[in-house]
Design a protein around this motif. Structure first.
Motif, PDB file in Angstrom:
ATOM      1  N   CYS A 318       1.279  -1.207  -0.397  1.00  0.00           N
ATOM      2  CA  CYS A 318      -0.010  -0.285  -0.454  1.00  0.00           C
ATOM      3  C   CYS A 318       0.364   1.237  -0.484  1.00  0.00           C
ATOM      4  O   CYS A 318       2.066   1.106   0.600  1.00  0.00           O
ATOM      5  N   PHE A 319       0.607   2.001  -0.511  1.00  0.00           N
ATOM      6  CA  PHE A 319       1.208   3.318  -1.099  1.00  0.00           C
ATOM      7  C   PHE A 319       0.428   4.788  -0.480  1.00  0.00           C
ATOM      8  O   PHE A 319      -0.931   4.542  -0.931  1.00  0.00           O
ATOM      9  N   SER A 320       0.061   5.609   0.404  1.00  0.00           N
ATOM     10  CA  SER A 320      -0.893   6.601   0.696  1.00  0.00           C
ATOM     11  C   SER A 320      -0.025   8.036   1.415  1.00  0.00           C
ATOM     12  O   SER A 320       0.939   7.510   1.946  1.00  0.00           O
ATOM     13  N   ALA A 321      -1.076   8.992   0.228  1.00  0.00           N
ATOM     14  CA  ALA A 321      -0.324   9.893   1.006  1.00  0.00           C
ATOM     15  C   ALA A 321      -1.745  10.839   1.277  1.00  0.00           C
ATOM     16  O   ALA A 321      -2.714  10.356   1.121  1.00  0.00           O
ATOM     17  N   HIS A 322      -1.153  11.548   2.911  1.00  0.00           N
ATOM     18  CA  HIS A 322      -2.461  12.105   3.415  1.00  0.00           C
ATOM     19  C   HIS A 322      -1.500  13.580   2.845  1.00  0.00           C
ATOM     20  O   HIS A 322      -0.474  14.307   3.464  1.00  0.00           O
ATOM     21  N   PHE A 323      -3.102  14.448   3.090  1.00  0.00           N
ATOM     22  CA  PHE A 323      -2.590  15.660   2.703  1.00  0.00           C
ATOM     23  C   PHE A 323      -3.774  17.012   3.066  1.00  0.00           C
ATOM     24  O   PHE A 323      -4.726  16.464   3.661  1.00  0.00           O
ATOM     25  N   LEU A 324      -3.312  17.277   4.431  1.00  0.00           N
ATOM     26  CA  LEU A 324      -4.290  17.718   5.492  1.00  0.00           C
ATOM     27  C   LEU A 324      -3.534  19.403   5.544  1.00  0.00           C
ATOM     28  O   LEU A 324      -2.611  19.775   5.605  1.00  0.00           O
ATOM     29  N   CYS A 325      -4.934  19.756   4.858  1.00  0.00           N
ATOM     30  CA  CYS A 325      -4.519  21.376   4.884  1.00  0.00           C
ATOM     31  C   CYS A 325      -5.552  22.426   6.127  1.00  0.00           C
ATOM     32  O   CYS A 325      -6.578  22.218   5.334  1.00  0.00           O
ATOM     33  N   ARG A 326      -4.324  22.596   6.157  1.00  0.00           N
ATOM     34  CA  ARG A 326      -5.303  24.383   7.271  1.00  0.00           C
ATOM     35  C   ARG A 326      -5.977  25.420   6.984  1.00  0.00           C
ATOM     36  O   ARG A 326      -4.168  26.087   5.884  1.00  0.00           O
ATOM     37  N   PRO A 327      -6.885  26.092   6.593  1.00  0.00           N
ATOM     38  CA  PRO A 327      -7.667  27.255   6.259  1.00  0.00           C
ATOM     39  C   PRO A 327      -6.815  27.758   7.613  1.00  0.00           C
ATOM     40  O   PRO A 327      -6.497  27.742   8.467  1.00  0.00           O
ATOM     41  N   ALA A 328      -5.658  29.145   6.883  1.00  0.00           N
ATOM     42  CA  ALA A 328      -4.240  29.872   7.842  1.00  0.00           C
ATOM     43  C   ALA A 328      -5.128  31.049   8.168  1.00  0.00           C
ATOM     44  O   ALA A 328      -4.332  32.010   7.742  1.00  0.00           O
ATOM     45  N   GLY A 329      -6.101  31.906   7.204  1.00  0.00           N
ATOM     46  CA  GLY A 329      -6.250  33.081   6.905  1.00  0.00           C
ATOM     47  C   GLY A 329      -6.676  33.313   5.172  1.00  0.00           C
ATOM     48  O   GLY A 329      -6.121  32.464   4.853  1.00  0.00           O
ATOM     49  N   GLN A 330      -6.926  34.344   5.366  1.00  0.00           N
ATOM     50  CA  GLN A 330      -6.965  34.464   4.065  1.00  0.00           C
ATOM     51  C   GLN A 330      -5.783  34.651   3.493  1.00  0.00           C
ATOM     52  O   GLN A 330      -4.840  35.639   3.365  1.00  0.00           O
ATOM     53  N   GLY A 331      -5.546  33.719   1.657  1.00  0.00           N
ATOM     54  CA  GLY A 331      -4.308  33.833   1.034  1.00  0.00           C
ATOM     55  C   GLY A 331      -3.185  33.286   1.696  1.00  0.00           C
ATOM     56  O   GLY A 331      -2.317  33.389   1.307  1.00  0.00           O
ATOM     57  N   LYS A 332      -3.506  31.973   2.672  1.00  0.00           N
ATOM     58  CA  LYS A 332      -3.007  31.586   3.437  1.00  0.00           C
ATOM     59  C   LYS A 332      -2.990  30.131   4.153  1.00  0.00           C
ATOM     60  O   LYS A 332      -4.293  30.089   3.882  1.00  0.00           O
ATOM     61  N   SER A 333      -2.594  29.126   3.131  1.00  0.00           N
ATOM     62  CA  SER A 333      -2.385  27.610   4.586  1.00  0.00           C
ATOM     63  C   SER A 333      -1.111  26.938   4.509  1.00  0.00           C
ATOM     64  O   SER A 333      -0.072  27.979   4.479  1.00  0.00           O
ATOM     65  N   MET A 334      -1.771  25.943   5.763  1.00  0.00           N
ATOM     66  CA  MET A 334      -0.820  25.760   6.103  1.00  0.00           C
ATOM     67  C   MET A 334      -0.933  23.911   5.640  1.00  0.00           C
ATOM     68  O   MET A 334      -2.035  22.979   5.689  1.00  0.00           O
ATOM     69  N   LEU A 336      -0.036  19.915   6.409  1.00  0.00           N
ATOM     70  CA  LEU A 336       1.053  19.068   6.745  1.00  0.00           C
ATOM     71  C   LEU A 336       0.761  17.425   5.655  1.00  0.00           C
ATOM     72  O   LEU A 336      -0.596  17.283   5.481  1.00  0.00           O
ATOM     73  N   VAL A 337       1.848  16.958   5.172  1.00  0.00           N
ATOM     74  CA  VAL A 337       1.986  15.887   4.534  1.00  0.00           C
ATOM     75  C   VAL A 337       2.846  14.737   4.836  1.00  0.00           C
ATOM     76  O   VAL A 337       3.454  14.901   4.759  1.00  0.00           O
ATOM     77  N   ARG A 338       1.758  13.729   4.509  1.00  0.00           N
ATOM     78  CA  ARG A 338       1.711  12.702   5.265  1.00  0.00           C
ATOM     79  C   ARG A 338       2.181  11.006   3.495  1.00  0.00           C
ATOM     80  O   ARG A 338       1.322  11.129   3.188  1.00  0.00           O
ATOM     81  N   PHE A 339       3.545  10.656   3.627  1.00  0.00           N
ATOM     82  CA  PHE A 339       3.894   9.907   2.851  1.00  0.00           C
ATOM     83  C   PHE A 339       4.249   8.516   3.670  1.00  0.00           C
ATOM     84  O   PHE A 339       5.479   8.929   4.006  1.00  0.00           O
ATOM     85  N   GLY A 340       2.712   7.973   3.369  1.00  0.00           N
ATOM     86  CA  GLY A 340       3.630   6.255   3.897  1.00  0.00           C
ATOM     87  C   GLY A 340       3.097   5.139   3.034  1.00  0.00           C
ATOM     88  O   GLY A 340       3.159   4.990   1.373  1.00  0.00           O
ATOM     89  N   SER A 341       4.117   4.405   3.240  1.00  0.00           N
ATOM     90  CA  SER A 341       4.401   3.428   2.048  1.00  0.00           C
ATOM     91  C   SER A 341       4.801   2.035   2.921  1.00  0.00           C
ATOM     92  O   SER A 341       5.068   1.669   4.454  1.00  0.00           O
ATOM     93  N   THR A 342       3.691   0.448   2.742  1.00  0.00           N
ATOM     94  CA  THR A 342       4.678  -1.041   3.507  1.00  0.00           C
ATOM     95  C   THR A 342       6.132  -1.005   2.908  1.00  0.00           C
ATOM     96  O   THR A 342       5.850  -2.049   3.109  1.00  0.00           O
ATOM     97  N   GLN A 343       6.289  -0.127   1.257  1.00  0.00           N
ATOM     98  CA  GLN A 343       7.352  -1.104   0.298  1.00  0.00           C
ATOM     99  C   GLN A 343       8.375  -0.227   0.529  1.00  0.00           C
ATOM    100  O   GLN A 343       8.111   1.374  -0.050  1.00  0.00           O
ATOM    101  N   THR A 344       9.103   0.164   1.415  1.00  0.00           N
ATOM    102  CA  THR A 344      10.358   1.538   1.115  1.00  0.00           C
ATOM    103  C   THR A 344      11.127   1.226  -0.085  1.00  0.00           C
ATOM    104  O   THR A 344      11.464   0.560   0.278  1.00  0.00           O
TER     105      THR A 344
END
Length: 543
Positions: A318-334, A336-344
């Motif tokens: 399994c390869f899984s990409a998780h994008f956690l996109c926090r609204p940080a105000g007008q014209g701004k965002s933060m 959190l990128v998480r890339f994971g895999s059972t096969q490295t």
């Protein structure tokens, strides 16, 4: 869903961090995994006034042609199926930070939409979150320091415990009681699978069912590579970009071996689920229809892309990409990128972490210019995206699905731009420090523990500000390579001086050779520093 395949492939999202996937055997899966359903409540369509069509042509969504995504009939179906339940952005969990990156000895200022928060660890290491405002005179609590696990306001020294209760006011007379309303508003936080989440509701207790949980991280042998990025455009623009696989071969050509311009092609999309809290489905390249990525968007700002397959040994991977996109105000965002895999990948074991982090920074810098301009156009035009976008069935399905979801749920957000409706920000964006004090504020404030000087000044277009100050590993690498650079330079100078004073030719030659090697080592350290901290600029954009 487990999908057999017979060719070597990579998920296009793996181009961020060089995580290849190499299934090679067409072995049927032993069992299928069905992603858990989205939990949630509904939203209704809220229509703002004033639509405007392009001059000289029909609006994009009204064109009914092969290859154009949204014919008018589909819009009417969407309107008829809109839920009547209410959506409220405050009744949600928002990703604040990676738990491992939260400083142990300093407060961290963060923002969710227009809510300014301060996150820190108390004396027991427990995560605490308050409104970033002292009840005394509105000073930012994040400017203060931690004293015995209590958050102290830098202005007058008021101290607050983990519950937000004021426990010390130095200016109070002996015997006087601290006012009952001298407290900072607190928010519930959770550390779930290495991510700090905040519950933004001030009226209802946290709904644990809505706390995101990612099943792949519970699998044996699953490893991930996580990074934090602060970006200068709205979180909806960011989500749009991340759910758009069609742009990867063009925008990120040769960023690594997974992205090549010649691989740009029509894509297939299959929407399998629509709920008041998001949507899900499968997508892939039309030339390789047996390779099906599963994409899921879940309110308010979580996007996952998963590719499952059976390797040549018959093991499910399994390869899984998780994008956690926090609204940080007008014209701004933060993000959190998480890339994971059972096969490295073997590269992950050989190359240092900072290399993958800078590669992720490079990917976001490749997109930054046109995403920022897209943000500006939406704010300036103030019309729904269907009046501006020309979405194609073969590339933009997820983008249209997301904007139509915004139509249904946007009424419950501070502002939004949907496919058919919108509600622009009621007030224009402002800097966090008042304009009159912006220079002084910037010179005194940092988003995380960093250094001083121009390199570290808050600037959302600067890689140091966008990533390095949020990453302990990269900050430590910068300090280490800076020290080595200076040490090698000093030793090289000493070797040259010694060569001048040397009595024999052989000794002079040896010292000069040593000086050259030390100078090369200093230059190499400087190159690494530049790689970690300097923005990527496309060759054709360089002067």
């Amino acid at each position: 869903m487990t999908t057999p395949c017979a060719t070597t492939t990579t998920s296009p999202f793996s181009s961020l961090l060089l995580l290849p996937i190499s299934p090679s055997a067409a072995t049927p899966p032993r069992r299928a995994r069905t992603p858990p359903p989205v939990v949630g409540h509904g939203g209704v369509r809220w229509t703002a006034g004033g639509r405007r069509r392009r001059r000289g042509c029909r609006a994009a969504a009204a064109v009914v042609e092969d290859g154009v995504l949204l014919p008018k009939e589909q819009e009417e179906d969407d309107e008829a199926s809109s839920s009547s339940a209410r959506y409220d952005w405050r009744e949600e969990w928002y990703p604040l930070y990676l738990a491992k990156e939260v400083p142990d000895d300093a407060a961290l200022p963060l923002t969710v939409f227009d809510r300014q928060l301060v996150l820190y660890r108390d004396a027991g290491g427990v995560l605490r979150c308050h409104e970033d405002r002292c009840p005394h005179r509105l000073a930012k609590l994040s400017e203060g320091q931690l004293v015995d696990g209590k958050l102290e306001c830098l202005y007058h020294g008021w101290q607050f415990d983990g519950e937000g209760k004021c426990v010390k006011i130095p200016q109070l007379p002996d015997g006087a009681k601290i006012p009952r309303n001298a407290c900072a508003r607190s928010y519930e936080v959770r550390d779930s699978q290495g991510v700090v989440w905040a519950w933004m509701s001030g009226t209802n207790p946290p709904d644990e069912r809505k706390l995101p949980w990612f099943e792949p991280y519970a699998r044996p042998g699953f490893t991930d590579l996580s990074t934090v990025h602060e970006l200068p455009y709205d979180h909806s623009i960011l989500l749009e970009n991340l759910m758009d696989p069609a742009h990867v071969p063009i925008s990120h050509d040769r960023t690594d071996w997974t992205a090549k311009r010649e691989d740009a092609q029509p894509l297939f999309f299959e929407v399998t689920e629509r709920t008041p809290r998001g949507f899900a489905g499968y997508w892939g390249k039309q030339t390789t229809p047996h390779l099906r990525n599963h994409l899921r968007f879940e309110a308010p700002c979580v996007l996952t892309n998963t590719l499952e397959f059976v390797d040549k040994d018959g093991k499910e991977q399994c390869f899984s990409a998780h994008f956690l996109c926090r609204p940080a105000g007008q014209g701004k965002s933060m993000l959190l990128v998480r890339f994971g895999s059972t096969q490295t990948s073997p590269l992950v074991k050989v190359l240092p972490r900072w290399y993958f982090h800078q590669n992720a920074c490079k990917v976001f810098e490749q997109d930054m210019g046109f995403l920022s301009s897209q943000n500006e156009v939406l704010l300036r035009e103030k019309v729904p995206t269907k009046e501006l976008y020309l979405n194609l069935r073969s590339s933009d399905t997820w983008v249209a699905e997301y904007r139509r979801w915004m139509d249904r749920a946007g009424h419950g957000m501070p502002y939004y731009f949907g496919h058919s409706t919108l509600s622009p920000p009621p007030v224009p964006a402002v800097v966090e420090q008042a304009p009159a004090g912006a220079v002084a504020g910037i010179s005194a404030s940092f988003p995380a523990k960093g250094g001083v000087g121009a390199t570290h000044a808050p600037n959302p277009t600067n890689r140091y500000f966008r990533h390095v100050v949020h990453c302990k590993g990269c900050r430590e690498s910068v300090k280490r390579y800076a020290s080595l650079k200076n040490a090698f330079a000093a030793l090289a100078a000493a070797a040259v001086a010694a060569a001048i004073l040397a009595a024999t030719r052989q000794l002079k030659a040896a010292l000069l050779a040593s000086a050259a090697a030390l100078a090369a080592a200093s230059y190499a350290c400087n190159w690494v520093l530049s790689l970690i901290t300097t923005n990527f600029i496309r060759t054709h954009r360089r002067l």
